[in-house]
Scaffold this motif. Sequence first.
Motif, PDB file in Angstrom:
ATOM      1  N   HIS A  54      -3.819   6.377 -11.035  1.00 48.24           N
ATOM      2  CA  HIS A  54      -3.179   7.639 -11.770  1.00 48.24           C
ATOM      3  C   HIS A  54      -2.590   7.583 -13.122  1.00 48.24           C
ATOM      4  O   HIS A  54      -2.095   6.572 -13.366  1.00 48.24           O
ATOM      5  CB  HIS A  54      -2.275   8.181 -10.794  1.00 48.24           C
ATOM      6  N   CYS A  55      -2.821   8.570 -14.103  1.00 51.59           N
ATOM      7  CA  CYS A  55      -2.340   8.470 -15.348  1.00 51.59           C
ATOM      8  C   CYS A  55      -2.831   7.285 -16.178  1.00 51.59           C
ATOM      9  O   CYS A  55      -1.954   6.663 -16.874  1.00 51.59           O
ATOM     10  CB  CYS A  55      -0.737   8.497 -15.489  1.00 51.59           C
ATOM     11  N   ASP A  75       1.135  16.129  -2.298  1.00 55.17           N
ATOM     12  CA  ASP A  75       0.270  15.626  -3.352  1.00 55.17           C
ATOM     13  C   ASP A  75      -0.821  14.761  -2.448  1.00 55.17           C
ATOM     14  O   ASP A  75      -1.994  14.664  -2.800  1.00 55.17           O
ATOM     15  CB  ASP A  75       0.640  14.966  -4.617  1.00 55.17           C
ATOM     16  N   GLN A 113       2.105   5.371  -5.143  1.00 55.60           N
ATOM     17  CA  GLN A 113       2.723   6.498  -6.161  1.00 55.60           C
ATOM     18  C   GLN A 113       2.540   5.915  -7.571  1.00 55.60           C
ATOM     19  O   GLN A 113       2.542   4.865  -8.029  1.00 55.60           O
ATOM     20  CB  GLN A 113       4.269   6.170  -5.672  1.00 55.60           C
ATOM     21  N   CYS A 114       2.332   7.005  -8.461  1.00 60.18           N
ATOM     22  CA  CYS A 114       1.999   6.644  -9.902  1.00 60.18           C
ATOM     23  C   CYS A 114       3.383   6.356 -10.265  1.00 60.18           C
ATOM     24  O   CYS A 114       4.346   6.791 -10.276  1.00 60.18           O
ATOM     25  CB  CYS A 114       1.543   7.865 -10.343  1.00 60.18           C
ATOM     26  N   HIS A 116       3.976   6.368 -13.498  1.00 61.34           N
ATOM     27  CA  HIS A 116       4.148   7.125 -14.673  1.00 61.34           C
ATOM     28  C   HIS A 116       4.864   8.508 -14.495  1.00 61.34           C
ATOM     29  O   HIS A 116       5.973   8.888 -14.925  1.00 61.34           O
ATOM     30  CB  HIS A 116       3.053   7.445 -15.473  1.00 61.34           C
ATOM     31  N   CYS A 117       4.096   9.420 -13.348  1.00 63.55           N
ATOM     32  CA  CYS A 117       4.453  10.607 -13.070  1.00 63.55           C
ATOM     33  C   CYS A 117       5.140  10.803 -11.660  1.00 63.55           C
ATOM     34  O   CYS A 117       5.579  11.839 -11.441  1.00 63.55           O
ATOM     35  CB  CYS A 117       3.408  11.711 -13.441  1.00 63.55           C
ATOM     36  N   GLY A 118       5.124   9.889 -10.864  1.00 64.07           N
ATOM     37  CA  GLY A 118       5.695   9.735  -9.514  1.00 64.07           C
ATOM     38  C   GLY A 118       4.546  10.463  -8.590  1.00 64.07           C
ATOM     39  O   GLY A 118       5.105  10.659  -7.451  1.00 64.07           O
ATOM     40  N   THR A 119       3.372  11.005  -8.914  1.00 68.51           N
ATOM     41  CA  THR A 119       2.747  11.666  -7.867  1.00 68.51           C
ATOM     42  C   THR A 119       2.485  10.697  -6.857  1.00 68.51           C
ATOM     43  O   THR A 119       2.162   9.335  -7.037  1.00 68.51           O
ATOM     44  CB  THR A 119       1.292  12.124  -8.628  1.00 68.51           C
TER      45      THR A 119
END
Length: 127
Positions: A54-55, A75, A113-114, A116-119
């Motif tokens: 992700h990201c 998510d 878990q990403c 960078h953004c925590g998604t």
Amino acid sequence: MTEPVFRYHPDPLATGSAVRVQHECSVCGQLRQVRFTRRTPGFTGWQQESWLYHCGDGAAFLGPAGYRDVEPHPDALNMLRASHRQLGWSSEETDEFLHRLDRNGEPTAYLFQCLHCGTHLASWDIG
């Protein structure tokens, strides 16, 4: 001496990629408290494993997950639902499947878990 830290696998003890046991490290010769069960911490699935990203970067692997582990992360649940929609599953079939997710059995989810953004992200597997 501190144990190594893995950015993409923050808790290898919790995921089973490492065990707590006192031993002499075969590389540095120092006394260690954690033995890794594989060279690169990861996970083993019934089908082909897929490390999620992700990201523009790999996500941190949080471990195998049952429904109760994934439920607090809408998510991740939405990602699992989208995967089932692509396979032509109905909403009812998908919800029934998701409620059967078992972190120690099958079907199971893998929670990420990403960095960078925590998604939260998830994939699923069945034997």
